[in-house]
Design a protein around this motif. Structure first.
Motif, PDB file in Angstrom:
ATOM      1  N   GLU A 187       1.084  -4.598   0.614  1.00 43.22           N
ATOM      2  CA  GLU A 187       0.541  -3.831  -0.505  1.00 43.22           C
ATOM      3  C   GLU A 187      -0.974  -3.754  -0.441  1.00 43.22           C
ATOM      4  N   HIS A 189      -2.971  -4.147   2.237  1.00 40.20           N
ATOM      5  CA  HIS A 189      -3.416  -3.332   3.375  1.00 40.20           C
ATOM      6  C   HIS A 189      -3.331  -1.843   3.025  1.00 40.20           C
ATOM      7  N   GLU A 190      -2.263  -1.453   2.325  1.00 40.73           N
ATOM      8  CA  GLU A 190      -2.138  -0.040   1.956  1.00 40.73           C
ATOM      9  C   GLU A 190      -3.205   0.349   0.941  1.00 40.73           C
ATOM     10  N   GLN A 194      -6.006   3.218   1.578  1.00 39.87           N
ATOM     11  CA  GLN A 194      -6.180   4.353   0.676  1.00 39.87           C
ATOM     12  C   GLN A 194      -7.616   4.447   0.180  1.00 39.87           C
ATOM     13  N   TYR A 216      -2.977   0.637   7.863  1.00 46.33           N
ATOM     14  CA  TYR A 216      -1.702   1.288   7.550  1.00 46.33           C
ATOM     15  C   TYR A 216      -0.562   0.701   8.384  1.00 46.33           C
ATOM     16  N   SER A 219       1.074  -1.992   6.564  1.00 42.67           N
ATOM     17  CA  SER A 219       1.612  -1.642   5.252  1.00 42.67           C
ATOM     18  C   SER A 219       3.076  -1.229   5.409  1.00 42.67           C
ATOM     19  N   ASN A 221       3.903   1.867   4.377  1.00 39.36           N
ATOM     20  CA  ASN A 221       3.811   3.320   4.278  1.00 39.36           C
ATOM     21  C   ASN A 221       4.070   3.930   5.655  1.00 39.36           C
ATOM     22  N   LYS A 224       2.169   7.250   6.813  1.00 36.61           N
ATOM     23  CA  LYS A 224       0.767   7.004   7.140  1.00 36.61           C
ATOM     24  C   LYS A 224       0.633   6.161   8.416  1.00 36.61           C
ATOM     25  N   GLN A 225       1.539   5.229   8.608  1.00 40.62           N
ATOM     26  CA  GLN A 225       1.537   4.463   9.855  1.00 40.62           C
ATOM     27  C   GLN A 225       1.630   5.414  11.045  1.00 40.62           C
TER      28      GLN A 225
END
Length: 312
Positions: A187, A189-190, A194, A216, A219, A221, A224-225
């Motif tokens: 969480e 890292h995301e 952002q 990312y 995370s 996500n 996004k990764q």
């Protein structure tokens, strides 16, 4: 300039690795006296056996020895007291020692330290507050950082309007980071990614592409990764950093399912990276995967062209 991840120093032209040996007993004793004087000004020496005990405990590791003395200082022990060795129970490892020092912090200071560990070894007040403002006002965070700096956990690295701090040792950062749950790490890292992504200016011009790929990738996500691992791999390919290209693509490969429309294209990129690094069997295997997952005539043709280039 902001620094969120370590530079890939080993890829620099003049990089040379130097392996540091353990301190000798006499060097350890000398370091002991220097740190003792720093932590306990005016000290006239330590209690009998304390030097020998801590030097033996540290086993030639200068950071370990320094942390042992700081542990005594934080615990309020008098290093001159004859009974000091009978009053202390030293942690049995460097990891446990650093964790013990962190546990002595107030909750807000612990939070600041853990949030900073997500950013990297070097971090700024601006990023720390920007990606997790719930921890308090900039002034409150600054007060926490002042304490962490005074305790030499994260000393001030660059003064100024937006001060930067550095974890005194990479182990300190690792211990703080590992004290976070896996869910919390993902969480944070995301959230950090952002925050970086939303900063004004081009991501490439700000030099944040690798940083975003790093955060990312840690995370949950997945879109996004995939986006930033691919973009970072393409940027590395543009400067012929093939080892870095392969690192990104291997990570990306694990995220792309077998029936994904991008599977063939990704396999061809992997083949190119392996080929440029001289791993021809791996390159051939990647081309075979590309052929097996090709769904259009264009993709099949591209796989055959790649195979022909490799053979030639």
């Amino acid at each position: 300039e902001e620094h969120a991840t370590p530079l890939r120093l080993e890829n620099l032209a003049h990089f040379r690795q130097i392996v540091l040996a353990e301190l000798t007993p006499s060097e350890s004793e000398h370091l002991f006296q220097l740190v003792l004087e720093q932590l306990f000004p005016g000290s006239q020496g330590a209690a009998p056996g304390l030097v020998e005990n801590l030097v033996a405990h540290a086993q030639g590791n200068p950071f370990y020895l320094e942390e042992l003395l700081r542990y005594l200082h934080d615990q309020g022990f008098d290093p001159h007291a004859h009974q000091v060795l009978e009053c202390i129970d030293l942690p049995d490892s460097l990891h446990a020692l650093v964790l013990s020092r962190i546990d002595q912090l107030q909750d807000q200071q612990k939070m600041t330290l853990k949030l900073a560990s997500v950013i990297g070894r070097v971090f700024t007040l601006h990023w720390l507050h920007g990606y997790y403002p719930e921890q308090g006002t900039p002034a409150e965070i600054q007060a926490n950082l002042d304490v962490l700096s005074r305790l030499d956990l994260t000393p001030l690295d660059i003064p100024g309007a937006n001060p930067a701090y550095i974890f005194k040792h990479i182990i300190t950062r690792e211990v703080a980071y590992e004290s976070l749950s896996f869910a919390a790490r993902a969480e944070l890292h995301e959230r950090l990614a952002q925050f970086i992504e939303a900063m004004p200016g081009s991501i490439e011009e700000r030099g944040m592409l690798e940083t975003l790929a790093y955060h990312y990738a840690r995370s949950h996500n997945l879109p996004k990764q995939r986006e930033y691992l691919l973009r970072a791999s393409e940027a590395a390919l543009a400067v012929s950093a093939f080892t870095t290209v392969l690192e990104y693509l291997v990570h990306l490969d694990a995220l792309v399912p077998a029936d994904d429309p991008d599977r063939c294209s990704l396999s061809l990129k992997l083949a190119q990276a392996h080929y440029r690094l001289g791993d021809y069997p791996a390159a051939h295997a990647a081309i075979e995967r590309a052929q097996a997952t090709a769904t259009t005539d264009v993709e099949r043709a591209n796989a055959l062209v790649a195979l022909g280039e490799m053979i030639n």
